[in-house]
Design a protein around this motif. Structure first.
Motif, PDB file in Angstrom:
ATOM      1  N   UNK A  32      38.169  41.236  31.017  1.00 40.34           N
ATOM      2  CA  UNK A  32      39.094  40.172  31.395  1.00 40.34           C
ATOM      3  C   UNK A  32      39.206  40.090  32.912  1.00 40.34           C
ATOM      4  N   UNK A  33      38.897  38.922  33.503  1.00 44.98           N
ATOM      5  CA  UNK A  33      39.151  38.729  34.935  1.00 44.98           C
ATOM      6  C   UNK A  33      40.661  38.685  35.171  1.00 44.98           C
ATOM      7  N   UNK A  34      41.127  39.413  36.177  1.00 44.80           N
ATOM      8  CA  UNK A  34      42.572  39.494  36.384  1.00 44.80           C
ATOM      9  C   UNK A  34      43.016  38.968  37.746  1.00 44.80           C
ATOM     10  N   UNK A  35      42.093  38.739  38.676  1.00 45.92           N
ATOM     11  CA  UNK A  35      42.457  38.207  39.982  1.00 45.92           C
ATOM     12  C   UNK A  35      41.446  37.155  40.410  1.00 45.92           C
ATOM     13  N   UNK A  36      41.778  36.431  41.470  1.00 42.58           N
ATOM     14  CA  UNK A  36      40.856  35.449  42.016  1.00 42.58           C
ATOM     15  C   UNK A  36      40.988  34.110  41.321  1.00 42.58           C
ATOM     16  N   UNK A  37      40.282  33.098  41.847  1.00 41.63           N
ATOM     17  CA  UNK A  37      40.353  31.751  41.283  1.00 41.63           C
ATOM     18  C   UNK A  37      39.860  31.720  39.843  1.00 41.63           C
TER      19      UNK A  37
END
Length: 243
Positions: free
Chosen positions: A50-55
């Protein structure tokens, strides 16, 4: 005139000679080598990353990263990101995973990084730059997701290049079935679109205590025998250890 040799010196000489002959007759074993298959699943009903930061992390989590109107209607279940070159935002219509996210980069859209400009933000950096993705990936003995499970790979990878072509990986492979806590730690740069990348083995526990070495990481195309509704990246990891 004869020089009398001390018994201790004579014994030491004999033991050293025996050790040399023993080493010649029984050479040290080769460095242990084994392989793992790592399954990184984004989106779908059973994700392991899961991506948790950034655009791109904002898109993945359904958070709109801007407040003003953008002048067009995004596709169904998609969230738009305006960027410097005027291109429409990058959302994979199949499973809602932002393109450029994960270990396959833009491959989810049928593109690759070779010769194709990645999506850029207003600052000229790729939309994925700085995205941190947390993983709890499955490790198996074979390339199919249904192969014998060996354990889990837990850690993070970070989009660390301005053009979106690399991910800095730091994770621990936790192998099941051992009597002790058998873990191996990996760190290094994974190059998206490259035939092979290398990671360092920075240590371990259990039967891997005091281990060091490196791992060869090769991307593979998932076999499709085990159907998933997310976006799967498959890595073959060949580990070379020394103690």
């Amino acid at each position: 005139m004869m020089i009398k040799q001390s018994p201790i010196l004579l014994l030491t000489t004999i033991l050293c000679t025996v050790a040399v002959f023993a080493a010649a007759l029984d050479p040290a074993p080769e460095d242990p080598i084994f392989e793992l298959y790592m399954h990184d699943l984004l989106g779908g009903s059973s994700p392991t990353a899961r991506p948790i930061t950034g655009l791109l992390g904002n898109i993945y989590n359904g958070q709109v990263p801007f407040a003003k109107q953008i002048g067009f209607t995004p596709p169904e279940n998609g969230i738009a990101i305006p960027n410097a070159n005027g291109a429409l935002p990058t959302v994979n219509g199949i499973n809602g995973v932002p393109l450029g996210t994960g270990l396959s980069g833009t491959a989810y859209s049928g593109q690759n990084l070779n010769g194709i400009q990645t999506q850029l933000g207003p600052d000229g950096l790729s939309l994925g730059f700085g995205t941190i993705t947390v993983i709890d990936d499955i490790l198996t003995s074979g390339p199919d997701l249904g192969s014998q499970p060996l354990g889990k790979a837990q850690g993070v990878y970070v989009a660390s290049s301005a053009d979106g072509s690399t991910q800095m990986m730091a994770f621990t492979a936790m192998l099941e079935g051992g009597e002790y806590n058998d873990n191996l730690n990996f760190y290094g740069i994974y190059r998206i679109g490259s035939a092979m990348s290398h990671l360092s083995v920075t240590g371990g526990t259990g039967r891997f205590k005091n281990a060091c070495g490196f791992a060869e990481v090769r991307p593979l195309i998932p076999s499709g025998q085990h159907e998933v509704d997310g976006a799967e990246s498959l890595l073959r990891i060949i580990v070379h250890l020394k103690y």
